[in-house]
Design an enzyme around this catalytic site. Structure first.
Site, short mmCIF file in Angstrom:
data_model
loop_
_atom_site.label_atom_id
_atom_site.label_comp_id
_atom_site.label_asym_id
_atom_site.label_seq_id
_atom_site.Cartn_x
_atom_site.Cartn_y
_atom_site.Cartn_z
N ARG A 1 -10.07 1.29 8.00
CA ARG A 1 -9.62 0.00 8.57
C ARG A 1 -10.84 -0.56 8.84
O ARG A 1 -10.56 -2.00 9.03
CB ARG A 1 -8.96 -0.65 9.23
CG ARG A 1 -7.59 0.65 9.60
CD ARG A 1 -5.96 -0.60 8.69
NE ARG A 1 -5.10 -1.41 8.62
CZ ARG A 1 -4.10 -0.26 8.87
NH1 ARG A 1 -3.75 0.01 8.31
NH2 ARG A 1 -2.74 -0.99 9.27
N ARG B 1 11.95 -5.94 4.90
CA ARG B 1 11.09 -4.04 4.98
C ARG B 1 12.30 -3.12 5.80
O ARG B 1 12.30 -3.75 6.98
CB ARG B 1 9.56 -3.36 5.11
CG ARG B 1 9.67 -2.03 5.24
CD ARG B 1 8.08 -2.66 5.18
NE ARG B 1 7.69 -2.48 6.70
CZ ARG B 1 6.18 -2.28 6.92
NH1 ARG B 1 5.83 -1.77 5.56
NH2 ARG B 1 5.95 -2.94 7.81
N LYS C 1 0.29 -0.91 0.02
CA LYS C 1 -0.28 -0.04 0.09
C LYS C 1 1.00 1.56 0.37
O LYS C 1 0.89 2.18 -1.06
CB LYS C 1 -0.86 0.31 1.27
CG LYS C 1 -1.68 -1.14 1.38
CD LYS C 1 -2.89 -0.87 2.27
CE LYS C 1 -1.97 -0.93 3.41
NZ LYS C 1 -1.11 -2.28 4.42
N ARG D 1 -0.93 -9.09 13.10
CA ARG D 1 -1.65 -7.38 12.12
C ARG D 1 -2.91 -8.15 10.84
O ARG D 1 -3.78 -7.34 10.46
CB ARG D 1 -0.41 -6.79 11.20
CG ARG D 1 -0.21 -6.41 11.97
CD ARG D 1 1.48 -5.29 12.40
NE ARG D 1 1.10 -5.26 11.09
CZ ARG D 1 2.80 -4.48 10.10
NH1 ARG D 1 3.75 -4.87 10.83
NH2 ARG D 1 2.88 -4.34 9.04
N ARG E 1 10.82 -1.47 11.20
CA ARG E 1 9.86 -0.87 12.07
C ARG E 1 9.05 -1.74 12.97
O ARG E 1 9.51 -3.68 12.88
CB ARG E 1 8.48 -0.85 11.15
CG ARG E 1 8.36 0.34 10.43
CD ARG E 1 7.24 0.46 9.35
NE ARG E 1 5.43 -0.11 10.62
CZ ARG E 1 4.61 0.40 9.40
NH1 ARG E 1 5.30 0.43 7.88
NH2 ARG E 1 3.52 -0.50 9.67
P1 AP5 Z 1 5.33 -1.68 1.84
O1 AP5 Z 1 4.73 -0.83 0.75
O2 AP5 Z 1 5.47 -0.78 3.04
O3 AP5 Z 1 3.77 -2.56 2.24
P2 AP5 Z 1 2.22 -1.97 2.86
O4 AP5 Z 1 1.00 -2.35 2.58
O5 AP5 Z 1 2.28 -0.86 3.24
O6 AP5 Z 1 2.77 -2.23 4.79
P3 AP5 Z 1 1.87 -1.81 5.87
O7 AP5 Z 1 3.08 -2.60 7.14
O8 AP5 Z 1 3.01 -0.57 6.32
O9 AP5 Z 1 0.53 -2.05 6.16
P4 AP5 Z 1 -0.17 -1.87 7.38
O10 AP5 Z 1 -1.10 -1.61 6.95
O11 AP5 Z 1 0.50 -2.86 8.25
O12 AP5 Z 1 1.00 -0.70 8.32
P5 AP5 Z 1 0.17 1.22 8.81
O13 AP5 Z 1 1.41 1.51 8.72
O14 AP5 Z 1 -0.50 1.06 7.79
O15 AP5 Z 1 5.28 -3.04 1.22
C1 AP5 Z 1 5.60 -3.77 2.83
C2 AP5 Z 1 7.70 -4.19 1.64
O16 AP5 Z 1 7.41 -5.03 0.12
C3 AP5 Z 1 8.66 -2.85 1.45
O17 AP5 Z 1 9.69 -3.74 1.94
C4 AP5 Z 1 8.78 -2.80 0.19
O18 AP5 Z 1 9.40 -1.93 -1.07
C5 AP5 Z 1 8.37 -4.42 -0.68
N1 AP5 Z 1 7.43 -4.47 -1.15
C6 AP5 Z 1 5.97 -3.66 -1.83
N2 AP5 Z 1 5.27 -4.04 -3.20
C7 AP5 Z 1 6.74 -4.51 -3.68
C8 AP5 Z 1 6.75 -5.74 -5.17
N3 AP5 Z 1 5.47 -5.68 -5.76
N4 AP5 Z 1 6.97 -6.66 -5.22
C9 AP5 Z 1 8.43 -6.89 -4.31
N5 AP5 Z 1 8.50 -6.04 -3.27
C10 AP5 Z 1 7.60 -5.23 -2.96
O19 AP5 Z 1 -0.26 0.97 9.99
C11 AP5 Z 1 0.50 0.50 11.26
C12 AP5 Z 1 -0.57 0.48 12.85
O20 AP5 Z 1 -1.28 1.93 12.80
C13 AP5 Z 1 -1.99 -0.43 12.19
O21 AP5 Z 1 -0.64 -1.57 12.93
C14 AP5 Z 1 -2.20 -0.16 13.21
O22 AP5 Z 1 -2.00 -0.71 14.95
C15 AP5 Z 1 -2.52 1.33 13.22
N6 AP5 Z 1 -3.23 2.10 12.45
C16 AP5 Z 1 -3.01 2.57 10.65
N7 AP5 Z 1 -4.46 3.05 10.48
C17 AP5 Z 1 -5.46 2.73 11.12
C18 AP5 Z 1 -6.69 3.08 11.54
N8 AP5 Z 1 -7.32 3.52 10.11
N9 AP5 Z 1 -6.95 2.48 12.32
C19 AP5 Z 1 -6.79 2.25 12.96
N10 AP5 Z 1 -5.06 1.74 12.98
C20 AP5 Z 1 -4.91 2.44 12.06
#
Ligand code: AP5
Length: 258
Positions: free
Chosen positions: A101, A141, A26, A182, A171
């Site tokens: 979410r 990552r 994402k 997660r 992270r």
């Molecule tokens: P990356 O792009 O970082 O993936 P991502 O889907 O963004 O993963 P996240 O871990 O950031 O998602 P998340 O939803 O758990 O975390 P968030 O920060 O939103 O890619 C991952 C890796 O893969 C990278 O190394 C990249 O280079 C590689 N990659 C990408 N695409 C690729 C491809 N096509 N091929 C090969 N490699 C690839 O949330 C974190 C925390 O915040 C949550 O757990 C929660 O506690 C809180 N939170 C956030 N938003 C909310 C909300 N709306 N409501 C409640 N709590 C929330």
């Protein structure tokens, strides 16, 4: 909290929502879409991590919840998001990464637009990736704590951000047991969100188990295809004038299949 910028917007607010499990790409895709489309990328995870690193009241409240891989309360996240989308750069739209979410968050966002009297065009994409690939990606990552840039397993030999030279970090929620939590939280919450959007939009499933650029190109192609369809419908209703595009034109790179 004011959403004046949305109320003052003369053209529809273009909202692109990217759903997907942790590690599905994402953040990677939203950064690229933001550059291609000229819309701000809003990651609720990045906003929350910024609060944690600055030690704000919200940051102190959410730190442990995030480290356990659980969700922050809908109200706290929406309050923070409303603050962000009230800023001037969001008047034409924005790209949402990690929000909504829960179904409740989706409803609360739509209510923000209703309260602001803003007209909205929404596109929802869901990134589909095998679980095995998710674990592999998250294990490899690294992120830049200053600019939020994401580095993949292939660039793990890099220890500094190539944009600002900051030391890259792992992270805290990328530990394997937290990743399990997660993924379980995502599996429990995604269906009601998809059902919610399916009532008003179609949710476009994107095979994100492909190279990064291919995934971006297929999203951009789908966006422009849908935008053209919308224009054809609106043009036939509003003939003889045809509405102007509010999404910046982007020519997809490469010849990847979408
Ligand atoms: P990356 O792009 O970082 O993936 P991502 O889907 O963004 O993963 P996240 O871990 O950031 O998602 P998340 O939803 O758990 O975390 P968030 O920060 O939103 O890619 C991952 C890796 O893969 C990278 O190394 C990249 O280079 C590689 N990659 C990408 N695409 C690729 C491809 N096509 N091929 C090969 N490699 C690839 O949330 C974190 C925390 O915040 C949550 O757990 C929660 O506690 C809180 N939170 C956030 N938003 C909310 C909300 N709306 N409501 C409640 N709590 C929330």
């Amino acid at each position: 909290m004011s959403t004046t910028v949305l109320r003052n917007s003369v053209s529809p607010v273009n909202t692109i929502i990217v759903l997907g499990p942790p590690g599905s790409g994402k953040g990677t895709q939203c950064q690229r879409l933001a550059e291609a489309l000229g819309l701000p990328h809003i990651s609720t995870g990045d906003l929350l991590r910024d609060h944690v690193s600055r030690g704000t009241m919200l940051g102190l409240q959410v730190r442990e919840v995030m480290n356990r891989g659980e969700l922050i309360s809908d109200e706290a996240v929406l309050e923070m998001l409303r603050g962000r989308i009230s800023q001037a750069d969001c008047g034409h739209g924005f790209i949402l990464d990690g929000f909504p979410r829960t179904r409740n968050q989706a409803e609360m966002l739509d209510q923000c637009f209703v309260d602001a009297g803003a007209s909205v065009r929404q596109w929802v994409f869901r990134l589909m990736v095998s679980e095995e690939a998710l674990f592999r990606r998250l294990a490899g990552r690294r992120t830049c704590p200053r600019c939020g840039r994401i580095f993949g397993p292939l660039s793990v030999s890099t220890s500094k951000c190539d944009v600002d030279g900051t030391d890259l970090i792992i992270r805290p929620d990328d530990r394997e047991d937290t990743v399990q939590t997660r993924l379980a939280v995502f599996a429990q919450t995604v269906s009601p969100i998809v059902d919610y959007y399916a009532n008003s939009n179609s949710v476009v499933e994107v095979n994100a188990d492909r190279p990064i650029e291919e995934v971006t190109n297929s999203i951009l192609r789908e966006l422009h295809r849908r935008e053209n369809v919308n224009h054809e419908v609106q043009s036939s209703v509003n003939a003889p004038g045809s509405p102007r595009s509010t999404l910046r034109r982007h020519k997809p790179r490469g010849q990847a299949n979408g």
